[in-house]
Each structure stands twice: as structure tokens, then as C-alpha cells.
Design a protein around this motif. Structure first.
Motif, PDB file in Angstrom:
ATOM      1  N   VAL A   7       0.862  -1.184   0.000  1.00 40.06           N
ATOM      2  CA  VAL A   7       0.000   0.000   0.000  1.00 40.06           C
ATOM      3  C   VAL A   7       0.901   1.237   0.000  1.00 40.06           C
ATOM      4  O   VAL A   7       1.800   1.368   0.825  1.00 40.06           O
ATOM      5  CB  VAL A   7      -0.938   0.008   1.233  1.00 40.06           C
ATOM      6  CG1 VAL A   7      -1.724   1.311   1.299  1.00 40.06           C
ATOM      7  CG2 VAL A   7      -1.876  -1.183   1.181  1.00 40.06           C
ATOM      8  N   GLY A   8       0.648   2.144  -0.925  1.00 39.78           N
ATOM      9  CA  GLY A   8       1.468   3.341  -1.036  1.00 39.78           C
ATOM     10  C   GLY A   8       1.138   4.381   0.031  1.00 39.78           C
ATOM     11  O   GLY A   8       0.059   4.366   0.626  1.00 39.78           O
ATOM     12  N   LEU A   9       2.081   5.280   0.249  1.00 43.06           N
ATOM     13  CA  LEU A   9       1.926   6.318   1.262  1.00 43.06           C
ATOM     14  C   LEU A   9       0.681   7.164   1.028  1.00 43.06           C
ATOM     15  O   LEU A   9      -0.082   7.437   1.959  1.00 43.06           O
ATOM     16  CB  LEU A   9       3.169   7.214   1.294  1.00 43.06           C
ATOM     17  CG  LEU A   9       3.136   8.396   2.259  1.00 43.06           C
ATOM     18  CD1 LEU A   9       2.938   7.927   3.694  1.00 43.06           C
ATOM     19  CD2 LEU A   9       4.410   9.212   2.130  1.00 43.06           C
ATOM     20  N   ALA A  10       0.432   7.561  -0.204  1.00 39.63           N
ATOM     21  CA  ALA A  10      -0.749   8.391  -0.492  1.00 39.63           C
ATOM     22  C   ALA A  10      -2.031   7.657  -0.126  1.00 39.63           C
ATOM     23  O   ALA A  10      -2.962   8.254   0.428  1.00 39.63           O
ATOM     24  CB  ALA A  10      -0.765   8.806  -1.960  1.00 39.63           C
ATOM     25  N   ASP A  11      -2.098   6.354  -0.404  1.00 41.89           N
ATOM     26  CA  ASP A  11      -3.285   5.571  -0.045  1.00 41.89           C
ATOM     27  C   ASP A  11      -3.415   5.426   1.467  1.00 41.89           C
ATOM     28  O   ASP A  11      -4.521   5.469   2.004  1.00 41.89           O
ATOM     29  CB  ASP A  11      -3.246   4.197  -0.703  1.00 41.89           C
ATOM     30  CG  ASP A  11      -3.468   4.260  -2.199  1.00 41.89           C
ATOM     31  OD1 ASP A  11      -4.158   5.202  -2.659  1.00 41.89           O
ATOM     32  OD2 ASP A  11      -2.953   3.383  -2.914  1.00 41.89           O
ATOM     33  N   MET A  12      -2.293   5.231   2.155  1.00 45.33           N
ATOM     34  CA  MET A  12      -2.332   5.123   3.616  1.00 45.33           C
ATOM     35  C   MET A  12      -2.903   6.404   4.236  1.00 45.33           C
ATOM     36  O   MET A  12      -3.772   6.363   5.097  1.00 45.33           O
ATOM     37  CB  MET A  12      -0.929   4.860   4.172  1.00 45.33           C
ATOM     38  CG  MET A  12      -0.379   3.489   3.854  1.00 45.33           C
ATOM     39  SD  MET A  12       1.372   3.296   4.290  1.00 45.33           S
ATOM     40  CE  MET A  12       1.352   3.545   6.047  1.00 45.33           C
TER      41      MET A  12
END
Length: 129
Positions: A7-12
């Protein structure tokens, strides 16, 4: 919060972006535990500066998450996880407390019901119906 490593930072961070922008919560402190290509866990304090992908996320300039808090975060994550530690205020609650105090009232009892218990209660209600 724990997320799978893919999971990417932006999604987190999108998990909190919407309620912050809506004024539902105020983000007081936020640290992300991210894994690098080798799987090593590193910490990114978002109030120290946001990566471009997170531009516009409003975070107060507080440093309330202690080293002990961050150790709990990193120790609780599995090898296949990365995480997000948050300190936030529920804005509606602050407003409600102000209104209660103005009336001379106080909160006499407070309890938190887990999402799992709520789901179980609804499921039990459906069985009885």
C-alpha cells in the motif's frame, strides 16, 4: 494502523485526508512507518514536511508521539506490514464538550464499542427478527 507493504503512502494517508478536509477531525501528529526496498522499517514524521503526494494535508505542528509510542508502532508491525501512528481530535466532540460545559453538564460515563462488537450486535438483532 497497519497496512500491507504494497500500500502506497498516499493511499495510507487518504484514510485521514477526507475527514481532515471535511473538518471532522483535526490531525495533531502523524508518523508513518514505511519499508524500503530491503524491507527495513523507517519513520517519516509528516509534520516535518510532506512528500509531494501528500501536499495540502493539514497537520498541526505538534510532537506528541513519543519515542515509546513509535516503538510500540514498529514492534506491533509484522514483516509484511507498514503503519501509521496518529494523534487526532474529533472536532464534533470538542464542540459538544463546549456546549455541555456551557450548560453546566458533564459526561458521566463514556465507553467505546469496537467495530466487531457493533457488527455482532447487529447480526444478533437480525437473527432475532
Amino acid at each position: 494502523m497497519a497496512f500491507p507493504n504494497d500500500v502506497g503512502l498516499a493511499d495510507m494517508v487518504s484514510v485521514v485526508r477526507r475527514p481532515v478536509q471535511a473538518g471532522t477531525i483535526r490531525l495533531i501528529d502523524c508518523v508513518v512507518a514505511l519499508r524500503d526496498e530491503d524491507g527495513a522499517l523507517g519513520l517519516l514524521d509528516l509534520e516535518d514536511g510532506l512528500p509531494a503526494a501528500l501536499a495540502g494535508l493539514d497537520i498541526d505542528e505538534n510532537d506528541l508521539l513519543s519515542d515509546a509510542d513509535l516503538e510500540v508502532l514498529t514492534d506491533s508491525l509484522g514483516d509484511d506490514q507498514q503503519g501509521l501512528a496518529l494523534v487526532y481530535e474529533e472536532v464534533w466532540a470538542r464542540e459538544a464538550v463546549n456546549e455541555l460545559e456551557a450548560l453546566g453538564a458533564e459526561i458521566a460515563l463514556f465507553g467505546r464499542i469496537t467495530p466487531e462488537d457493533v457488527e455482532a450486535a447487529f447480526a444478533a438483532q437480525e437473527v432475532r427478527s
